[in-house]
Design a protein around this motif. Structure first.
Motif, mmCIF file in Angstrom:
data_model
loop_
_atom_site.group_PDB
_atom_site.id
_atom_site.type_symbol
_atom_site.label_atom_id
_atom_site.label_comp_id
_atom_site.label_asym_id
_atom_site.label_seq_id
_atom_site.Cartn_x
_atom_site.Cartn_y
_atom_site.Cartn_z
ATOM 1 N N GLU A 43 40.060 44.733 47.927
ATOM 2 C CA GLU A 43 38.352 45.716 48.388
ATOM 3 C C GLU A 43 37.512 44.767 49.081
ATOM 4 O O GLU A 43 36.675 44.239 48.179
ATOM 5 C CB GLU A 43 38.368 46.491 46.869
ATOM 6 C CG GLU A 43 37.385 47.817 47.500
ATOM 7 C CD GLU A 43 37.939 48.555 47.813
ATOM 8 O OE1 GLU A 43 37.492 48.918 48.681
ATOM 9 O OE2 GLU A 43 39.274 48.941 48.043
ATOM 10 N N PRO A 44 37.494 45.087 49.748
ATOM 11 C CA PRO A 44 37.328 45.514 50.913
ATOM 12 C C PRO A 44 38.929 45.538 51.407
ATOM 13 O O PRO A 44 38.932 44.091 51.424
ATOM 14 C CB PRO A 44 36.927 46.340 52.303
ATOM 15 C CG PRO A 44 35.693 44.519 51.990
ATOM 16 C CD PRO A 44 35.539 44.571 50.345
ATOM 17 N N PRO A 45 39.718 46.303 52.358
ATOM 18 C CA PRO A 45 41.174 46.290 52.197
ATOM 19 C C PRO A 45 41.301 45.398 53.262
ATOM 20 O O PRO A 45 40.402 45.113 54.260
ATOM 21 C CB PRO A 45 41.519 47.481 52.624
ATOM 22 C CG PRO A 45 40.576 48.436 51.960
ATOM 23 C CD PRO A 45 39.610 47.846 52.076
ATOM 24 N N GLU A 90 45.729 44.666 51.302
ATOM 25 C CA GLU A 90 45.197 43.811 49.558
ATOM 26 C C GLU A 90 43.747 44.023 49.535
ATOM 27 O O GLU A 90 42.874 43.957 50.662
ATOM 28 C CB GLU A 90 46.428 42.438 49.920
ATOM 29 C CG GLU A 90 47.391 42.701 49.951
ATOM 30 C CD GLU A 90 47.812 40.931 50.790
ATOM 31 O OE1 GLU A 90 47.287 39.959 50.515
ATOM 32 O OE2 GLU A 90 49.027 40.980 50.475
#
Length: 288
Positions: free
Chosen positions: A232-234, A230
């Motif tokens: 950004e970043p993940p 989920e």
């Protein structure tokens, strides 16, 4: 008119004679119900039995089998451990002390208390356990659930007991105890008439995985929720049922900055205190 076989004379020690007779019995080379060495030699000559080197195993192979034997013992798989012990006993590479250890194990596979614990767990029968810890303090536990668990190359008895005094874990886990098997050799075990509980005490801990770890994380058995990547970043969110903070925090520490504990607050705070203590240790002046 029958032909008489040519006779040969074997000059062997009494011990070697006994071993040859044992081999004759093992391979069915008997005269009536008694072992017959002549039939054993005849079977070898006719290649019904094959002679193979018995001194060409490497130390690494011996050590690997011994590690497997001890691991099976800790897991309560005595029959499998005995099979490996029999295999090791048949080899000539073993040192005399190691051979004696193997032979002693084959005569007495498990301490009485360990066999009793295995049986009680299998029957789901609560029991009372008393033992001395590493500081030679005597403890007594009324065990209502127990599991034999392998952690970092050691075997432990993880149990849920009525007693919680002296347990420094967080609220909700203070009836769980982790006991090293090699420290309870003199344990006294007595079954008791109480209901068996289904599991250890557990609490749910949420932590978030960042960076490369978010992509590389492999789901563990205790994980009850693992999200997709989920943001950004993940970020990957994980919720895990834990039975103790010590081993959980030990694992999380390895993840470094790529892992953040979110809840519960008591577990998060305990991890922060561990990190502060670590930083303080590095702030101390090192004297030559």
């Amino acid at each position: 008119m029958s032909r008489k076989g040519k006779s040969i004379t074997l000059s062997v020690s009494e011990r070697d004679k006994t071993e040859l007779e044992n081999l004759a019995l093992e391979f069915g080379c008997n005269w009536g119900d008694r072992p017959n060495i002549s039939k054993l030699v005849e079977s070898i000559a006719r290649r019904q039995l094959i002679i193979a080197p018995n001194n060409d195993w490497t130390n690494e192979r011996i050590k690997a089998l011994e590690t497997a034997r001890k691991g099976l013992i800790d897991l309560g798989k005595t029959d499998e451990a005995k099979q490996i012990a029999q295999l090791l006993k048949s080899r000539s590479e073993l040192t005399l002390p190691f051979r004696e250890e193997i032979e002693t194990f084959l005569k007495h596979p498990l301490p009485a208390w360990r066999q009793q614990v295995d049986n009680l767990i299998h029957r789901q029968q609560p029991f009372r356990l008393s033992y001395q810890d590493a500081a030679e303090r005597l403890w007594s536990y009324t065990v209502l659930h127990a599991q034999l668990v392998a952690i970092e190359k050691r075997q432990y008895l993880m149990c849920r007991a009525e007693e919680s005094e002296g347990n420094q874990d967080v609220e909700g886990l203070r009836h769980n105890w982790t006991l090293r098997l090699d420290r309870i050799q003199e344990a006294a075990v007595v079954s008791i008439d109480k209901p068996w509980l289904e599991d250890l005490e557990r609490i749910a801990v949420e932590f978030h995985l960042l960076g490369r770890l978010a992509f590389a994380y492999e789901r563990k058995t205790e994980d009850i929720f693992v999200s997709e990547l989920e943001g950004e970043p993940p970020v990957r969110k994980v919720v895990r049922n834990i039975s103790g903070t010590f081993w959980f925090l030990r694992e999380i520490t390895r993840y470094g900055k790529d892992c953040v504990i979110v809840s519960p607050s008591e577990v998060r705070s305990r991890f922060k205190e561990n990190l502060k203590s670590l930083c303080q240790a590095y702030d101390l002046e090192i004297k030559d």
